[in-house]
Enzyme design. Structure first.
Site, PDB file in Angstrom:
ATOM      1  CD  GLU A 160      73.707  38.062  38.888  1.00  0.00           C
ATOM      2  OE1 GLU A 160      74.050  39.022  39.604  1.00  0.00           O
ATOM      3  OE2 GLU A 160      74.135  36.914  39.044  1.00  0.00           O
ATOM      4  CG  ASP A 219      76.782  39.422  32.134  1.00  0.00           C
ATOM      5  OD1 ASP A 219      77.487  39.576  31.107  1.00  0.00           O
ATOM      6  OD2 ASP A 219      77.094  38.642  33.048  1.00  0.00           O
ATOM      7  CG  HIS A 268      76.651  40.194  36.538  1.00  0.00           C
ATOM      8  ND1 HIS A 268      76.953  39.091  35.777  1.00  0.00           N
ATOM      9  CD2 HIS A 268      76.671  39.784  37.828  1.00  0.00           C
ATOM     10  CE1 HIS A 268      77.132  38.051  36.573  1.00  0.00           C
ATOM     11  NE2 HIS A 268      76.968  38.433  37.805  1.00  0.00           N
TER      12      HIS A 268
END
Lengths: 363, 363
Positions: A248, A271, A298
Site C-alpha cells: 500500500e 493499491d 489494498h
C-alpha cells in the site's frame, strides 16, 4: 476518438468511525479525488483516488494544471501511450509518491471509458479469469478493546467472510499476542487470519513478533517495517518464518520489483489508486506471476474485485470501504466469503455526486 | 520561540534560453516555489524549490494546506522534530516524490532562520570545513551545435572554471563521441570533464558508451539510465569502467542508500531542493562519508555552496543558475574555479520579490 474534457474534484469526508493504525494514528476523515473524462461520443469514464487526510488539493492541482493540458484531444484508447506521457510529464516531481495518485485517478478513468466503449466489465476486458474472488474483511481496529475486536469479528463471520485481518503494533507485543489469541480462539482453526503492523516495527522487533505470531496460524504478516528497508523485509521473512505482505506504500512497478526480488515478498499488495492505476496494477500482477507469487490488493475493493477477477494468480481481495460505501450506488456483493465482480460496463462504480457535493473542497 | 506565520508562493518563469536534455526535451520555463517563515522575534527564514515546468501548484498546495497547519506555533529550532512531523504527515502521499519538494522548501527556510538567529552563515553553522569549494560549469547543451558548445566552453574557461560538464545522449553515440572529442581537444588534458546522459540509455547502451567515453578522460558519467534500475547502475559502473554520478532524481535518504550500497554509485549528487532539504542533504553527505565517497550537488548552487563548504568530503559544486540569477541580489562568486560561500547569516540568498511578482501563479 478524442478526449474532449476532464474535470477533477476534491472532497474531504469525515469517517463514520475514527479509524486508527499503528503509524497513521487517528484518521478522522479521508479525502476523495475524482476524475471525469469525456470522449467525443459523449461517453464518460470515472476515476478516483483517496488519501488518509493530506495531499488531496495537490493531487487535484496536478490533474487539472499539469496532466489535463497534455491529455485533451488525445485518443483515449491509447492508454499505454497516455500513461507514459503522464509519467514523463511528472517525472521531475514524480517517480511515484504523490504524482502516482494523480496518474492513478486518470488511468482508472481511461480504463472505465474503455469498458464503456466496449460494453464490457473490466474484470472480463482485462483477462476474465473469474467473476468470483476470495475476499477478507480488513479491520482497522488497533484502538478497539478486545471485546470490540471480537464483536467486529463475529459480525464479519455473520456477513459471510471466511478470512479476516486485524491490526497489530501496540506498544507492548504481549498486547498484540493476547488480541490475536482471542480472535483465533473465536474463529477456530479454519478461518484465515492475517495481521497488519503498518510499518510499526524495527526489523528485529518484527522478527521477534513473527516468531511468536506464527503459533497462531497467521496467513500473512503485513507491512512489518518501513517500505524503504527492502533488505529488512527479506530478513523478517527468512528469520521470522511468516509470509510477508506489503504494497500500500509502494508507488511504482519498480518499487514492487525491488520488494519482490530483493525483499522476498510473498504477497504483493498494490493499491490501484496510488501506484499508477489499472495499467500499473496489471503489470505488478504479471510481475508477481512471473515470480510464482499470488497477487492481493489494498483498499478500493470496488475496483480491485475486477482486477483480481481478471488474473490467474489472485489471492484474497481486501474488503474495507473506508466510508465510501454511502456514496456508491451498488455496494460490493459478498457471498460465502467471495466477492462478485459486477457485470456493468467499465468498473461499474456509480457515485452519488449530489451527496458528495457538500464535502467538496474548492481550489 | 515559535513559528508565527508561513507563506508560500508559486512562480512560473520563462528561461532566458530554452534548455534541453536527452530526457526532458525542451524546457521553456521553470517554476519557483518559495516559503517565508516568521518567528515571534520578527526574524524570517526563506526556503525554495523549483521544477522543470510541472507540479509547482501542487507543491504550494501541500505547503499551504497540509504542512502549515502542523508547523504554526512549533519551535523552529527543533528542525529534526519538524522534519519528521512533515515526513509522516505526508507519508501516505509521500515517501519522496513531490512531497519531498515541499518538505525541502520548508526545511531550507527553517535552516535559514536558524542561521539568522545564530548570526552565522550556513556553511559554518553546519560544519565549517571550508569557505571555498571546487566548482564546475554545468552545461545544458544537448541541442547546441559543436560550435555553440565550444563557444560556451571557451566562455566557461574565461570565467575561471577548471571543470566542465556537458550533455550526452544524442540519437547516435558517434555524435556524442565527436562532441566530447571536440571539447576535450579544446580544453586540453588538465581540465576536468564530466558527461551527463539524463537517464537516456539502457544499461547495455550505457556500458557501450562508457567504454568509448573513457578514452577521453571523463571524470564521471552522470545518470546513465533510469534511477529505478539500481542493479543496472552497478553493472554500468563495473562493466563500463567510469565512475557514476546520480542523485537529482532521488528523493530520500533511503533512495541514496540503495544507490550507494547496491548501485555502486561513486558521486552521490543530492539536490537540496528536492530530496528533503538541508536536513536530508547533510545525512546523505555523511552516508557518503561513511561509504568512503565524496559528495557533490545538483543545481541551486547558492544553497549547495554552503553545504559542500560544511562537509569534509566535498567534491565539485555544480554551477548553473537556471535563470534564477536575475532575481537574486548577490550572485555566486567564482574565483579560479572555486566558489565562495557567503558570510551573510543563513544561506544569504536575497530574492528580489518585486521582480518576481509579475511571474506569480495565483492559486
Amino acid at each position: 476518438m478524442q478526449i474532449k474534457d476532464i474535470q477533477s474534484a476534491h472532497y474531504r469526508i469525515a469517517l463514520p468511525v475514527v479509524l486508527s493504525d499503528s503509524t497513521h494514528g487517528d484518521i478522522p476523515f479521508f479525502e476523495l479525488i475524482t476524475v471525469k473524462l469525456q470522449d467525443n461520443d459523449g461517453l464518460e469514464g470515472v476515476g478516483y483516488t483517496y488519501t488518509v487526510g493530506c495531499g488531496g488539493a495537490a493531487i487535484r492541482a496536478l490533474i487539472n494544471r499539469d496532466l489535463k493540458p497534455v491529455l485533451l484531444d488525445e485518443d483515449p484508447r491509447r492508454i499505454e501511450h497516455l500513461w507514459n506521457k503522464m509519467w514523463w510529464r511528472l517525472h521531475w516531481v514524480g517517480r511515484g509518491g504523490l504524482a502516482a495518485f494523480a496518474i492513478s485517478a486518470v488511468d482508472i478513468a481511461l480504463w472505465d471509458l474503455k469498458g464503456q466503449t466496449q460494453s464490457e466489465p473490466l474484470w472480463r476486458l482485462l483477462g476474465g479469469h473469474s467473476q468470483r474472488v476470495q475476499a477478507y474483511a480488513g479491520g482497522i481496529d488497533l484502538q478497539f478493546s478486545t471485546e470490540e475486536l471480537c464483536a467486529q469479528t463475529r459480525q464479519n463471520l455473520q456477513n459471510g467472510f471466511r478470512a479476516i485481518k486485524m491490526k497489530v503494533g501496540r506498544e507492548k507485543l504481549s498486547d498484540d499476542i493476547a488480541r490475536v489469541q482471542a480472535v483465533r480462539e473465536l474463529i477456530g482453526p479454519e478461518i484465515v487470519l492475517m495481521v497488519d503492523a503498518n510499518m510499526r516495527w524495527t526489523v528485529d522487533a518484527a522478527i521477534r513478533a513473527a516468531r511468536v505470531l506464527r503459533d497462531y496460524g497467521i496467513y500473512w504478516l503485513e507491512e512489518p517495517t518501513l517500505p524503504e528497508d527492502v533488505k529488512g523485509h527479506a530478513r523478517i521473512a527468512r528469520e521470522g518464518g511468516l509470509p510477508i505482505a506489503a504494497g500500500e506504500n509502494l508507488h511504482s512497478i519498480y518499487e514492487f520489483r525491488a520488494m519482490i526480488e530483493q525483499g522476498e515478498l510473498s504477497f504483493p499488495e498494490p493499491d490501484v489508486a496510488n501506484m499508477g492505476g489499472i495499467s500499473a496494477w496489471m503489470k505488478v500482477a504479471q510481475l508477481a506471476l512471473g515470480n510464482h507469487l499470488p497477487i492481493t490488493s489494498h483498499g478500493v475493493h470496488d475496483l480491485h474485485v475486477h482486477l483480481l477477477g481478471a488474473v490467474a494468480n489472485a489471492s484474497y481481495l481486501e474488503v474495507h470501504g473506508f466510508g465510501l460505501e454511502r456514496f456508491i450506488a451498488d455496494p460490493l456483493q459478498i457471498e460465502n466469503g467471495e466477492a462478485l465482480a459486477p457485470d456493468r460496463p467499465g468498473h461499474g462504480v456509480s457515485f452519488n455526486w449530489e451527496a458528495l457535493a457538500e464535502y467538496e473542497v474548492r481550489a
